[in-house]
Scaffold this active site. Structure first.
Site, PDB file in Angstrom:
ATOM      1  CG  ASP A 293     -34.366 105.895  30.232  1.00 44.04           C
ATOM      2  OD1 ASP A 293     -34.489 105.475  29.065  1.00 44.04           O
ATOM      3  OD2 ASP A 293     -34.489 105.136  31.215  1.00 44.04           O
ATOM      4  CB  SER A 294     -38.745 105.342  29.069  1.00 47.16           C
ATOM      5  OG  SER A 294     -37.877 104.267  29.341  1.00 47.16           O
TER       6      SER A 294
ATOM      7  CD  GLU B 123     -38.159 101.399  35.409  1.00 51.70           C
ATOM      8  OE1 GLU B 123     -38.753 101.876  36.373  1.00 51.70           O
ATOM      9  OE2 GLU B 123     -37.435 102.066  34.647  1.00 51.70           O
TER      10      GLU B 123
ATOM     11  CB  CYS C  19     -32.053  98.311  26.711  1.00 52.48           C
ATOM     12  SG  CYS C  19     -33.302  98.950  27.849  1.00 52.48           S
TER      13      CYS C  19
ATOM     14  CG  HIS D 235     -34.231 100.061  31.858  1.00 56.58           C
ATOM     15  ND1 HIS D 235     -34.472 101.117  31.012  1.00 56.58           N
ATOM     16  CD2 HIS D 235     -35.092 100.205  32.899  1.00 56.58           C
ATOM     17  CE1 HIS D 235     -35.456 101.857  31.519  1.00 56.58           C
ATOM     18  NE2 HIS D 235     -35.842 101.321  32.655  1.00 56.58           N
TER      19      HIS D 235
HETATM   20  N1  DGL Z   1     -34.128 102.498  28.685  1.00 54.24           N
HETATM   21  C1  DGL Z   1     -34.790 102.350  27.449  1.00 54.24           C
HETATM   22  C2  DGL Z   1     -33.799 101.986  26.354  1.00 54.24           C
HETATM   23  O1  DGL Z   1     -32.605 102.223  26.504  1.00 54.24           O
HETATM   24  C3  DGL Z   1     -35.932 101.384  27.328  1.00 54.24           C
HETATM   25  C4  DGL Z   1     -36.869 101.153  28.392  1.00 54.24           C
HETATM   26  C5  DGL Z   1     -38.299 101.197  27.887  1.00 54.24           C
HETATM   27  O2  DGL Z   1     -38.746 100.288  27.183  1.00 54.24           O
HETATM   28  O3  DGL Z   1     -38.926 102.200  28.208  1.00 54.24           O
HETATM   29  O4  DGL Z   1     -34.184 101.486  25.335  1.00 54.24           O
END
Ligand code: DGL
Length: 276
Positions: A12-13, A155, A190, A192
């Protein structure tokens, strides 16, 4: 080393993919995992497809050098923008993204097939959910809304409280007030967002089913391994701390948030700083 002895790579990012990791560990408790969070370059959700694809290729190359037997793209943005690129680039590596499993679950739970999605700007612009949903049901309708600030809230570990609730309301009100569309299902598009579930649930107040793509992908990965039992971790290889975390920046911050996301301590030795 046999490939069954290798870990599953989760990418993931940032910390969002930890919601997927948690669900994967519940579905596949015997497996080992390497989690890579590209925290130095987060957010991915504001970047272009070319940039996200380039980052994703670097991340997967890195994970392959560590040795992985399966890849979970635990990021909707990378799944929407880069999954086909990754599949073409690494044809030998079995992999799964989060979009298709989330779309499938949403269609299962939705009564009227009017599905809302909250996601990053990049995921919304890609129309990845529309494509995945229409592929399964051409009659379904999709209303996608970007909710970028929620990535920052997750985050920060700001999961409840007034500011979080107001922000969730800001993004969900246009969906809830759209009586003409009348969504009965909301995809958390997402990775997150599932940690904000309590606040999202409060704002939705039973008016929509909430689909968490983290759980949907974990169930799909479990099914994949049921069909490929030769790749399951042998029983005698079970470790007590079977997860390694790799991040591209900010170990301390990652550990703090990871402990909230996973609801368990993350010891310093398990987290390493890496350069992709
Ligand atoms: N966790 C990432 C997603 O599911 C997005 C977070 C980011 O923008 O880096 O899209």
């Amino acid at each position: 080393m046999h490939s069954s002895d290798l870990p599953i790579g989760v990418f993931d990012s940032g910390v969002g993919g930890l919601t997927v990791l948690k669900a994967l560990r519940a579905e596949l408790p015997r497996e080992h995992f390497i989690y890579l969070g590209d925290t130095a370059r987060l957010p991915y959700g504001t970047k272009t497809p070319n940039t996200v694809s380039a980052y994703a290729i670097q991340a997967v190359n890195f994970l392959l050098k560590q040795g992985i037997k399966f890849l979970v793209v635990a990021c909707n943005t990378a799944s929407a923008l880069a999954l086909p690129v990754l599949q073409a680039h690494f044809p030998e590596l079995p992999m799964m993204g989060v979009i298709a499993p989330g779309a499938e679950t949403a269609l299962k739970v939705s009564g009227n097939k009017r599905i809302a999605v909250i996601a990053t700007q990049a995921t919304v612009s890609s129309k990845g959910y529309e494509e995945a949903i229409f592929h399964l049901d051409a009659q379904a309708q999709v209303l996608a809304q970007s909710a970028m600030l929620l990535v920052a809230f997750a985050e920060e570990g700001l999961l409840t409280g007034d500011i979080t609730k107001l922000t969730v309301q800001h993004y969900l009100t246009p969906i809830l007030k759209n009586k003409a569309f009348a969504a009965d299902t909301l995809i958390l598009g997402c990775t997150h967002f599932p940690v904000l579930y309590k606040t999202i649930h409060e704002v939705v107040a039973q008016r929509m089913h909430i689909v968490d793509s983290a759980h949907s992908v974990a169930r799909k990965v479990k099914i994949w391994f049921d069909e490929h039992p030769e790749l399951l971790m042998p029983e005698d290889k079970h470790l007590t701390a079977p997860v390694r975390f790799l991040v591209t920046d900010g170990i301390g911050r990652f550990r703090k948030t990871a402990e909230i996301f996973l609801a368990e301590p993350v010891v310093a030795d398990e987290v390493s700083l890496v350069d992709l």
